[in-house]
Write a protein that holds these residues in place. Structure first.
Motif: not given
Length: 350
Positions: A140-159
């Motif tokens: 729930a936290k990673i959806l709220r804080e980082l990925s939001s509505t991104d339908g394909n959130f990868t490690t490249e976007e968080i690394e």
């Protein structure tokens, strides 16, 4: 009725995610505006969690298993959608699958040197490189804080974001450790654990568990590396001197000849010469001048060359000289008059 119209009219009765990637953290199930059939089957595989989102609000989170989507399994969604007792109609909701497996070999490294306060040398500039591993512990936290509505959130976007957190805390951890840069290499594992402890509260804000940090190299400025190499050589030489004393005493006890002992000392002295850096001073800088010859500047020439030209009669007292810093050309006997004093006066033939 077209194909898409027909698709929109269908109810979804199976929801699952077959992950064939190695870097996807969050995947949104493609609903295509269709409604989910009441009682539909949700398959959550090991290493996954499914998160239901209703009109932007995070509802129920379901772990691994096969679930029948009914009110008893979706209490939060039931409350958000105001389902009455006995509700059996299709419904709309977004379903996000969050990968909870371990993601490894994520990299961090300094683009520019960071300043670390070394207990022996004071402020030192260095670069650090390594890898780290993470796991999502709060979907729930990673959806709220980082990925939001991104339908394909990868490690490249968080690394890069997480790597910057690591680098921001690295100087603090190194300073607190009290470990000198001379001993860093043998404490990489310990430092990795300390960095992990220091950073985990910050990673918690994003629902991420920092599993491991591996420091791979810490590079120092060339000048400092030379100093460390010199210190290592000194340690070796110190050990050699103790070794000479020990072997000499042992040789005397066993009746060894003087030549044996001298030979041992000579060999170790050669090694000492090999380790020690030669420190011959550079040649002293010399002054250089330009000479006016046939209205053309010639040079630059050194004072030694001027002296030879005077002796050979090529440079006269009224010859014009110039060097950097002079506003205009001047007579040689004014600029380097001390050189003319070294020339013996002409012999009086009368």
């Amino acid at each position: 009725m077209g194909l898409f119209d027909w698709l929109r009219g269908q109810f979804i009765d199976v929801i699952e995610w077959l992950d064939d990637s190695s870097d996807t953290i969050v995947y949104r199930f493609p609903r295509h505006e269709n409604e989910i059939k009441y009682g539909a089957k949700l398959i959550v595989r090991p290493g996954q969690k499914a998160v239901f989102v209703n009109e932007g609000q995070i509802a129920d989170v379901l772990g691994p298993g096969t679930w029948q989507l009914e009110t008893k399994n979706l209490p939060i969604l039931t409350d958000l959608q105001h389902w009455d007792h006995g509700f059996t109609s299709p419904f709309k909701a977004e379903v996000y699958f969050v990968n909870t497996k371990r993601f490894g070999d994520l990299k961090f490294g300094t683009k520019t040197p960071i300043i670390v306060n070394d207990p022996q040398l004071g402020p030192v500039r260095l670069k650090a490189y390594g890898t780290y591993e993470i796991r999502i512990k709060d979907p729930a936290k990673i959806l709220r804080e980082l990925s939001s509505t991104d339908g394909n959130f990868t490690t490249e976007e968080i690394e890069k974001f997480l790597a910057n957190l690591i680098l921001a805390k690295l100087p603090i951890v190194l300073a607190k450790s009290g470990i000198s840069i001379f001993d860093l290499a043998k404490h990489y594992d310990r430092l990795g654990e300390k960095i992990k402890e220091e950073l985990q509260p910050y990673f918690d804000d994003y629902g991420v568990l920092l599993e491991k940090i591996l420091l791979q190299s810490i590079s120092l400025p060339k000048e400092l590396q030379k100093a460390i190499d010199a210190k290592g050589a000194q340690n070796v030489l110190g050990d050699m001197q103790e070794f000479i004393k020990y072997k000499s005493a042992q040789g005397i006890e066993k009746g060894g000849s003087a030549s044996d002992i001298v030979g041992l000392g000579a060999g170790l002295y050669a090694a000492k010469e090999m380790f020690e850096e030669k420190t011959t001073p550079p040649p002293l800088p010399q002054e250089h001048y330009y000479i006016a010859m046939e209205n053309k500047p010639m040079g630059p020439v050194s004072k030694d060359q001027l002296q030879k030209m005077i002796v050979q009669g090529e440079l006269k007292p009224d010859t014009l000289l110039w060097q950097e810093g002079m506003e205009q050309w001047q007579r040689a006997d004014e600029v380097v008059k001390e050189l003319f004093k070294k020339i013996p006066p002409p012999i009086d033939e009368s």
